[in-house]
Structures are given as structure tokens and as C-alpha cells.
Design a protein around this motif. Sequence first.
Motif, PDB file in Angstrom:
ATOM      1  N   LEU A  39      -1.889 -41.050  19.919  1.00 57.70           N
ATOM      2  CA  LEU A  39      -0.787 -41.482  19.077  1.00 57.70           C
ATOM      3  C   LEU A  39      -1.208 -42.633  18.175  1.00 57.70           C
ATOM      4  O   LEU A  39      -2.107 -43.408  18.521  1.00 57.70           O
ATOM      5  CB  LEU A  39       0.404 -41.947  19.938  1.00 57.70           C
ATOM      6  N   VAL A  40      -0.568 -42.724  17.034  1.00 51.41           N
ATOM      7  CA  VAL A  40      -0.718 -43.868  16.140  1.00 51.41           C
ATOM      8  C   VAL A  40       0.635 -44.568  16.078  1.00 51.41           C
ATOM      9  O   VAL A  40       1.673 -43.910  15.956  1.00 51.41           O
ATOM     10  CB  VAL A  40      -1.157 -43.432  14.725  1.00 51.41           C
ATOM     11  N   ARG A  41       0.605 -45.892  16.191  1.00 53.21           N
ATOM     12  CA  ARG A  41       1.832 -46.686  16.131  1.00 53.21           C
ATOM     13  C   ARG A  41       1.649 -47.777  15.083  1.00 53.21           C
ATOM     14  O   ARG A  41       0.604 -48.440  15.048  1.00 53.21           O
ATOM     15  CB  ARG A  41       2.131 -47.310  17.500  1.00 53.21           C
ATOM     16  N   ILE A  42       2.634 -47.980  14.243  1.00 55.87           N
ATOM     17  CA  ILE A  42       2.581 -49.020  13.225  1.00 55.87           C
ATOM     18  C   ILE A  42       3.334 -50.248  13.738  1.00 55.87           C
ATOM     19  O   ILE A  42       4.551 -50.214  13.915  1.00 55.87           O
ATOM     20  CB  ILE A  42       3.194 -48.531  11.897  1.00 55.87           C
ATOM     21  N   GLU A  43       2.592 -51.334  13.989  1.00 56.20           N
ATOM     22  CA  GLU A  43       3.195 -52.542  14.558  1.00 56.20           C
ATOM     23  C   GLU A  43       3.530 -53.517  13.419  1.00 56.20           C
ATOM     24  O   GLU A  43       2.743 -54.406  13.076  1.00 56.20           O
ATOM     25  CB  GLU A  43       2.252 -53.149  15.595  1.00 56.20           C
ATOM     26  N   ASP A  44       4.724 -53.337  12.861  1.00 57.25           N
ATOM     27  CA  ASP A  44       5.109 -54.044  11.640  1.00 57.25           C
ATOM     28  C   ASP A  44       6.342 -54.931  11.828  1.00 57.25           C
ATOM     29  O   ASP A  44       7.154 -55.074  10.900  1.00 57.25           O
ATOM     30  CB  ASP A  44       5.381 -53.032  10.519  1.00 57.25           C
TER      31      ASP A  44
END
Length: 257
Positions: A39-44
Motif C-alpha cells: 500500500l501507499v499512504r500519503i501522510e499530509d
Amino acid sequence: MARHAFRFAPSPNGLLHLGHAYSALLNWRMAKAEDARFLVRIEDTDITRCTIAHAAQILDDLAWLGLGWEEPVRVQSEHFADYEENISRLWAMDAVYPCFCSRKESLAHAREEKDPDGVPLYGGTCRNLSRDEAERRIAAGEQYGWRLKASGDTALWGDAVIAKPRVGSWYHIAVVTDDHLQGITHVVRGKDIEAATPLHIKLQKLLGFATPLYTHHDLIRDEAGDKLSKSAGSPSLLSLRQNGVTAEKVRAELGFG
């Protein structure tokens, strides 16, 4: 039995460099070896520094490297309610407390010991505020952060800040929440984050979450021996691409040829 799951979770406050590429490729390769989810997660959550453009470029760079991932991509700024819910749970069990001290005030009353980042440990000024007083100050609009009460393996951090709602800093509580909700079983990240792992494990235990298997890999360094970083202006994957470097060359240079 549920499949194992790995993730790569960058912050879109700048462009990816070779260090990010190494971590992403390592997670992707380990997931493939185990027939696991990737998985790819965007920590924004830091909305003052993160941008939609950087998030889009991150996904483009990862695709350029040849990676594929499970959809949809989780974007943290869309899930503040999840993090707030778990903060509320921790406060109900008296594991955290709101701290109203400014950075200057915290340093003025700090202890002599320092945390793994070299910052003097918090002196505990707000730890014994009554719940009524804390709620009154929150309702009055005072700025605050949530501190985790130190004990055992987390003592080296003192009462660590795990979230600062007003400035969009939610890293510790957000990463633990998301790893749980996404079923992450293996966390593979750089050694620069290793010291934070006891904090994450404590939060997982308090919240009743399973603890993933943690692995901390070596960092990619420049010719001077310094770790690559956005703040130091390390060459980005985008700049390499624009200068004619191929994905195959990057993968080979990082040991994934």
C-alpha cells in the motif's frame, strides 16, 4: 488468515529522492516475496507544508519506478476524525493530556535529560491540570498539543507530543491509527525513525491494536556520508528523470536491478 501487508508512507512536503526510492522499492520487493499487500499512504496532515502537487508527483515517481499498489491510496488529511477519536479514547483512559505550553515555556521548565532527537524532556507543567481546567482552556481557544504520559520503554521521550491539532502535526497517533485500519503487518522504514517505535508500540497496546513486525533499514547517504533529505536539497527523482536517468538505472543503483 489475512494476507500480510506492507506500506510506503511519504509526506508530500517535497519531492522524493533516492532514499525514498530505496524504502519504497524495499517494501514493494518484500511484499512481492511474501505474496503480501503493498500500500501507499500519503501522510499530509501538515497542511501548511504539504501540497496536492507534491502528492501527485510522488505517485507519478513511484509508478515510474515500476511499482504498483493497492487502491485506494489513503490520504491522511481526509481522516482527521479517526485520529481525534483515538485521542479521545486515550484521554478517557488518562493516558494522554493536553499541554498548553509554548516551545519557549517548555524549554524554560525542561529537565536536564534529552530525548532521542536531542530536545530537553518536558518538565510536566501541564500534566497535573484538572480535566475541568484543561477543557475550559481548550474551549477558550488556547493552542495545545497532546502528550503521552511516559512510562517503561517510552521514558526516553518523556511525555512526548503525539499530536498538535492546530498546526496539523499528527504523526504518532496518525501512523498508529492508519497502520491498524489498513491491516499493516510489517513496517519497514529507515533507522532515522527507529527511536519512535517504542512510542508507537505503547499507543498500539493502549488502543488494543496489533503490533506490526518492525524492520529499520540503513539510510542512503551522499558522498559526504550525510543522509539524503529534502531539507538538504538532495537530488529528487524528478530532477534525475528530467536529466535523462532511467528508472532501470535508479533501481540498479539501489540494488533492485
